[in-house]
Motif scaffolding. Sequence first.
Motif, PDB file in Angstrom:
ATOM      1  N   GLN A  64       0.783  -1.249  -0.067  1.00 51.01           N
ATOM      2  CA  GLN A  64       0.006   0.024   0.040  1.00 51.01           C
ATOM      3  C   GLN A  64       0.932   1.253  -0.101  1.00 51.01           C
ATOM      4  O   GLN A  64       0.425   2.184  -0.729  1.00 51.01           O
ATOM      5  CB  GLN A  64      -0.942   0.061   1.262  1.00 51.01           C
ATOM      6  CG  GLN A  64      -2.134   1.086   1.170  1.00 51.01           C
ATOM      7  CD  GLN A  64      -2.875   0.953  -0.119  1.00 51.01           C
ATOM      8  OE1 GLN A  64      -3.548  -0.056  -0.200  1.00 51.01           O
ATOM      9  NE2 GLN A  64      -3.096   1.952  -0.625  1.00 51.01           N
ATOM     10  N   VAL A 123       1.693   2.076  -3.415  1.00 49.29           N
ATOM     11  CA  VAL A 123       0.655   2.873  -4.230  1.00 49.29           C
ATOM     12  C   VAL A 123       0.554   4.202  -3.981  1.00 49.29           C
ATOM     13  O   VAL A 123       0.258   5.093  -4.734  1.00 49.29           O
ATOM     14  CB  VAL A 123      -0.685   2.058  -3.866  1.00 49.29           C
ATOM     15  CG1 VAL A 123      -1.813   2.797  -4.294  1.00 49.29           C
ATOM     16  CG2 VAL A 123      -0.859   0.627  -4.157  1.00 49.29           C
ATOM     17  N   ALA A 124       0.604   4.462  -2.676  1.00 50.38           N
ATOM     18  CA  ALA A 124       0.813   5.944  -2.278  1.00 50.38           C
ATOM     19  C   ALA A 124       1.793   6.751  -2.807  1.00 50.38           C
ATOM     20  O   ALA A 124       1.603   7.887  -3.577  1.00 50.38           O
ATOM     21  CB  ALA A 124       0.971   6.113  -0.692  1.00 50.38           C
ATOM     22  N   ASP A 177       0.863   7.180  -6.529  1.00 43.91           N
ATOM     23  CA  ASP A 177      -0.012   8.151  -6.782  1.00 43.91           C
ATOM     24  C   ASP A 177       0.583   9.576  -6.844  1.00 43.91           C
ATOM     25  O   ASP A 177       0.303  10.419  -7.627  1.00 43.91           O
ATOM     26  CB  ASP A 177      -1.179   8.245  -5.499  1.00 43.91           C
ATOM     27  CG  ASP A 177      -2.320   7.315  -6.004  1.00 43.91           C
ATOM     28  OD1 ASP A 177      -2.469   6.929  -6.902  1.00 43.91           O
ATOM     29  OD2 ASP A 177      -3.014   6.745  -4.972  1.00 43.91           O
ATOM     30  N   LEU A 192      -3.955  -5.864  -5.162  1.00 46.85           N
ATOM     31  CA  LEU A 192      -3.616  -4.461  -4.813  1.00 46.85           C
ATOM     32  C   LEU A 192      -3.379  -3.569  -6.119  1.00 46.85           C
ATOM     33  O   LEU A 192      -3.878  -2.350  -6.261  1.00 46.85           O
ATOM     34  CB  LEU A 192      -2.506  -4.088  -3.880  1.00 46.85           C
ATOM     35  CG  LEU A 192      -2.084  -2.936  -3.317  1.00 46.85           C
ATOM     36  CD1 LEU A 192      -3.202  -2.277  -2.519  1.00 46.85           C
ATOM     37  CD2 LEU A 192      -0.930  -2.884  -2.361  1.00 46.85           C
ATOM     38  N   PHE A 193      -2.620  -4.086  -7.007  1.00 47.79           N
ATOM     39  CA  PHE A 193      -2.222  -3.263  -8.071  1.00 47.79           C
ATOM     40  C   PHE A 193      -3.292  -3.167  -9.090  1.00 47.79           C
ATOM     41  O   PHE A 193      -3.516  -2.042  -9.572  1.00 47.79           O
ATOM     42  CB  PHE A 193      -0.978  -4.051  -8.887  1.00 47.79           C
ATOM     43  CG  PHE A 193      -0.531  -3.265  -9.896  1.00 47.79           C
ATOM     44  CD1 PHE A 193       0.505  -1.953  -9.718  1.00 47.79           C
ATOM     45  CD2 PHE A 193      -0.612  -3.902 -11.462  1.00 47.79           C
ATOM     46  CE1 PHE A 193       0.816  -1.433 -10.762  1.00 47.79           C
ATOM     47  CE2 PHE A 193       0.112  -3.196 -12.381  1.00 47.79           C
ATOM     48  CZ  PHE A 193       0.625  -1.999 -12.186  1.00 47.79           C
ATOM     49  N   GLN A 194      -4.028  -4.300  -9.317  1.00 44.65           N
ATOM     50  CA  GLN A 194      -5.153  -4.352 -10.202  1.00 44.65           C
ATOM     51  C   GLN A 194      -6.393  -3.346  -9.571  1.00 44.65           C
ATOM     52  O   GLN A 194      -6.769  -2.299 -10.177  1.00 44.65           O
ATOM     53  CB  GLN A 194      -5.921  -5.446 -10.374  1.00 44.65           C
ATOM     54  CG  GLN A 194      -7.193  -5.506 -11.258  1.00 44.65           C
ATOM     55  CD  GLN A 194      -7.642  -6.869 -11.388  1.00 44.65           C
ATOM     56  OE1 GLN A 194      -8.078  -7.514 -10.400  1.00 44.65           O
ATOM     57  NE2 GLN A 194      -7.457  -7.293 -12.407  1.00 44.65           N
ATOM     58  N   GLU A 195      -6.539  -3.127  -8.467  1.00 46.56           N
ATOM     59  CA  GLU A 195      -7.490  -2.059  -7.428  1.00 46.56           C
ATOM     60  C   GLU A 195      -7.050  -0.686  -7.979  1.00 46.56           C
ATOM     61  O   GLU A 195      -8.031   0.076  -8.235  1.00 46.56           O
ATOM     62  CB  GLU A 195      -7.485  -2.290  -5.964  1.00 46.56           C
ATOM     63  CG  GLU A 195      -8.508  -1.394  -5.325  1.00 46.56           C
ATOM     64  CD  GLU A 195      -8.588  -1.701  -3.969  1.00 46.56           C
ATOM     65  OE1 GLU A 195      -9.492  -1.038  -3.312  1.00 46.56           O
ATOM     66  OE2 GLU A 195      -7.702  -2.522  -3.358  1.00 46.56           O
ATOM     67  N   TRP A 196      -5.731  -0.332  -7.902  1.00 44.63           N
ATOM     68  CA  TRP A 196      -5.268   0.793  -8.171  1.00 44.63           C
ATOM     69  C   TRP A 196      -5.464   1.301  -9.558  1.00 44.63           C
ATOM     70  O   TRP A 196      -5.739   2.439  -9.768  1.00 44.63           O
ATOM     71  CB  TRP A 196      -3.653   0.934  -7.753  1.00 44.63           C
ATOM     72  CG  TRP A 196      -3.067   2.219  -8.054  1.00 44.63           C
ATOM     73  CD1 TRP A 196      -3.356   3.239  -7.428  1.00 44.63           C
ATOM     74  CD2 TRP A 196      -1.980   2.376  -8.982  1.00 44.63           C
ATOM     75  NE1 TRP A 196      -2.515   4.401  -7.972  1.00 44.63           N
ATOM     76  CE2 TRP A 196      -1.718   3.692  -9.175  1.00 44.63           C
ATOM     77  CE3 TRP A 196      -1.444   1.588  -9.898  1.00 44.63           C
ATOM     78  CZ2 TRP A 196      -0.728   4.549  -9.639  1.00 44.63           C
ATOM     79  CZ3 TRP A 196      -0.258   2.400 -10.667  1.00 44.63           C
ATOM     80  CH2 TRP A 196      -0.224   3.505 -10.735  1.00 44.63           C
ATOM     81  N   LEU A 197      -5.021   0.236 -10.468  1.00 46.34           N
ATOM     82  CA  LEU A 197      -5.307   0.726 -11.824  1.00 46.34           C
ATOM     83  C   LEU A 197      -6.877   0.781 -12.114  1.00 46.34           C
ATOM     84  O   LEU A 197      -7.313   1.716 -12.855  1.00 46.34           O
ATOM     85  CB  LEU A 197      -4.719  -0.406 -12.877  1.00 46.34           C
ATOM     86  CG  LEU A 197      -3.169  -0.816 -12.686  1.00 46.34           C
ATOM     87  CD1 LEU A 197      -2.926  -1.974 -13.474  1.00 46.34           C
ATOM     88  CD2 LEU A 197      -2.510   0.390 -13.259  1.00 46.34           C
ATOM     89  N   GLY A 234      -9.017   2.034 -10.342  1.00 47.26           N
ATOM     90  CA  GLY A 234      -9.133   3.406  -9.693  1.00 47.26           C
ATOM     91  C   GLY A 234      -8.725   4.685 -10.482  1.00 47.26           C
ATOM     92  O   GLY A 234      -9.444   5.601 -10.666  1.00 47.26           O
ATOM     93  N   LEU A 235      -7.587   4.375 -11.034  1.00 43.90           N
ATOM     94  CA  LEU A 235      -6.919   5.427 -12.122  1.00 43.90           C
ATOM     95  C   LEU A 235      -8.019   5.332 -13.292  1.00 43.90           C
ATOM     96  O   LEU A 235      -8.223   6.636 -13.631  1.00 43.90           O
ATOM     97  CB  LEU A 235      -5.807   5.137 -12.538  1.00 43.90           C
ATOM     98  CG  LEU A 235      -4.585   5.115 -11.663  1.00 43.90           C
ATOM     99  CD1 LEU A 235      -3.383   4.802 -12.115  1.00 43.90           C
ATOM    100  CD2 LEU A 235      -4.348   6.387 -10.615  1.00 43.90           C
TER     101      LEU A 235
END
Length: 223
Positions: A138, A141-142, A145, A194-199, A201-202
Amino acid sequence: TCYVEFLKSEVTPLRHLGLSVAWASGLTTHGDLGVDWVQAVSASGVSNIYVGFGLSGLEEIRHEDDPRSKEPFSLAVAQESVPWSTSSLESIEINDPGGAVLFLPGDNRAAFNLGSCDNLFIWECYILGSGGQQMFRQEDVASLDLLLYRALASRDRNTTTTWHLHLPDIGSWDYTDGCEVSERLWSGECAASLFQEWLIGLHTTLALNGVMSWSSPSMVVLE
């Protein structure tokens, strides 16, 4: 001549399979050997697009032993997402609109080390064994971002800009370890989820609202 032939030999098997080579990467280390890899990429006909590079692209910064080598190119934050062209390693920092090789900038530091290497160069992070090493977390990810938002905020809206990240060695490390998958979505305590959730979201917050767009290197069109 030998180096140019080497580059040709690297892509010939792919072309024999009917595959095209749309971009080049991973050659900045060869600058430590004293070869002009920028000129050679052009002369070999491998590709006129180059991605994935850090400050070791500069002749004076050796890839193997300079702690700055893996940091983003360029040194100027406002230029870190601005594509440029050049034809020689000697003039790699100077934009030549007629240059033979187009450089598409982004962040070439290992994404899974970004969140735990405060006040360290990424090269130093490797040496000291800090960071997440082979686990995307995480905190990473921050950091991603922050880097993406900085690239978006500093861009000239009248100019095409690029940004990419480095998720290292997907053929060596299993980011799906511990994952469950259902209808193409990863879940569970794993890096891929985690990575997929971030993508996603983008895509929903930035791409669908026209703030950014996805592209392969070969599809980038400069305005």
